[in-house]
Design a protein around this motif. Sequence first.
Motif, PDB file in Angstrom:
ATOM      1  N   LEU A 220       0.652  -1.052   0.425  1.00 48.28           N
ATOM      2  CA  LEU A 220       0.067  -0.428  -0.169  1.00 48.28           C
ATOM      3  C   LEU A 220       0.906   1.117  -0.341  1.00 48.28           C
ATOM      4  O   LEU A 220       0.478   3.040  -0.581  1.00 48.28           O
ATOM      5  CB  LEU A 220      -1.064   0.141   1.220  1.00 48.28           C
TER       6      LEU A 220
ATOM      7  N   ALA B   4      -6.288  -0.570   6.010  1.00 46.96           N
ATOM      8  CA  ALA B   4      -6.930  -0.380   4.656  1.00 46.96           C
ATOM      9  C   ALA B   4      -8.184   0.425   4.429  1.00 46.96           C
ATOM     10  O   ALA B   4      -8.119   1.917   3.988  1.00 46.96           O
ATOM     11  CB  ALA B   4      -7.249  -1.409   3.692  1.00 46.96           C
TER      12      ALA B   4
ATOM     13  N   LYS C 192      -4.350   5.163  -0.549  1.00 53.06           N
ATOM     14  CA  LYS C 192      -3.382   4.698  -1.095  1.00 53.06           C
ATOM     15  C   LYS C 192      -2.632   5.365  -2.068  1.00 53.06           C
ATOM     16  O   LYS C 192      -1.324   6.177  -2.285  1.00 53.06           O
ATOM     17  CB  LYS C 192      -3.634   3.377  -1.651  1.00 53.06           C
TER      18      LYS C 192
ATOM     19  N   LYS D 264      -1.443   8.320  -0.272  1.00 52.43           N
ATOM     20  CA  LYS D 264      -0.060   7.418   0.571  1.00 52.43           C
ATOM     21  C   LYS D 264      -0.032   7.884   2.576  1.00 52.43           C
ATOM     22  O   LYS D 264       0.693   8.013   2.721  1.00 52.43           O
ATOM     23  CB  LYS D 264       1.271   7.350   0.592  1.00 52.43           C
TER      24      LYS D 264
END
Length: 444
Positions: A29, A339, A344, A347
């Motif tokens: 990730l 998650a 993502k 970041k």
Amino acid sequence: MKIAILKERRTQETRVAASPESVKKLIGLGIQVAVEKGAGNGAAFVDAAYKEAGAEIAGDAAAALKDAKLVLKVRGPEAKDAADLPKGSLLAAILDPYRSLEEMKALAEAGVTAFAMDFMPRITRAQSMDVLSSQANLAGYKAVVDAAAEFGRAFPLMMTAAGKVAPAQVLVMGAGVAGLQAIATAKRLGALVSATDVRPAAKEQVESLGGKFVAVEDEEFKQAESAGGYAKEMSDAYKKKQAELIAETIKKMDVVITTALIPGRAAPRLVTTEMVKSMKPGSVVVDLAIDNGGNVEASEAGKVAVKHGVKIIAYHNLPGRLASDTSMLYANNLFNFVALLYDKEKKDLAIDWDDEIVKGTLIAKDGKVVHPALENLEPARKPAAKKAAAPKAAAKKTAAKKTDPDKTEPEKTSAKTAPDSDKQPDTDKTAETGKTGEEQKNGD
């Protein structure tokens, strides 16, 4: 963004919050992961495996925590260690908030945003993050394996040239996650399995696994489950009838496994010393609830005790006795939770504070304990106020006795009928999540 995986400090905790596989997925990730040296030893995850997965191996906790935004643990830190976490960092762990209010307060005062994985809402979207189910599942399996190891006979029916070996009779008390797995495991070993639970819906679940359901199935029982799937507390009359039925059933059993928990309270007593005395010599009882006070009156925490010819197993932290598998499942639960919190593309963390999962698990934020389920428990931290008032109350009673002796007997009668705060409901329901109120959670 950096995540720190710390070694567990609490006694007998062998699990770890990340597996090499979950570390690999976190790094995928775009997250930097630091694992404290030796963190996975108890679960047979060596440092070299974490390093191969892409993690940095930190020499100590301080090095792992340096610049970390998110800390992942199995158990929350003790109150005295809360300040070691970086101010402004996030912590995700099994915090046991109902029994750890001082620790929750210490985390808040340390400026840590704390999430209790054991308060995960029971909704479809959160199933992959449900740590209580993942851990209870293996605990139910291990309870049967431990019972079989201590039992002096075989579990299955065996027909041999030298004679017939009768199958073991097993009773599972509580048909939540741990209980259902215990039923399935005992059946796979060839035992004749019975189970009991206060929820009518549990009957179908037990029978679907090949177990015999044991309960007083009167009208009250049929109304014992709320719309949300919780078990309601039963009347004293029902409890008496159910206790009599269970007492008669236990006499015939070779193995009894208890799994009942109630959120925010001590585990209910399901098996009395008299019931143990009624069992056959060489029988086995497994108390899965020992870390919450135990379901079995004769249990001795952390050991196998022999009482009246019956072995009573009361090991601490049963999931930790299968540390590799439970750690792997827990690490996956945490990865799915991370998650949810992580963007993502950016970041970095991007938390939706109105998300049902976030709100359900959030315990401490902005220097305060914020979970509504803990508000009603706040007075329990201040027993001194009650003690201070006691002398005045005693003085009033003394005065009343001196001025009107006839009031003495009514006072005694009132005391006898007053609610007993230490008395637990006689229920075989296992409860797990951050629910207050009077309902009990469906699951172990």
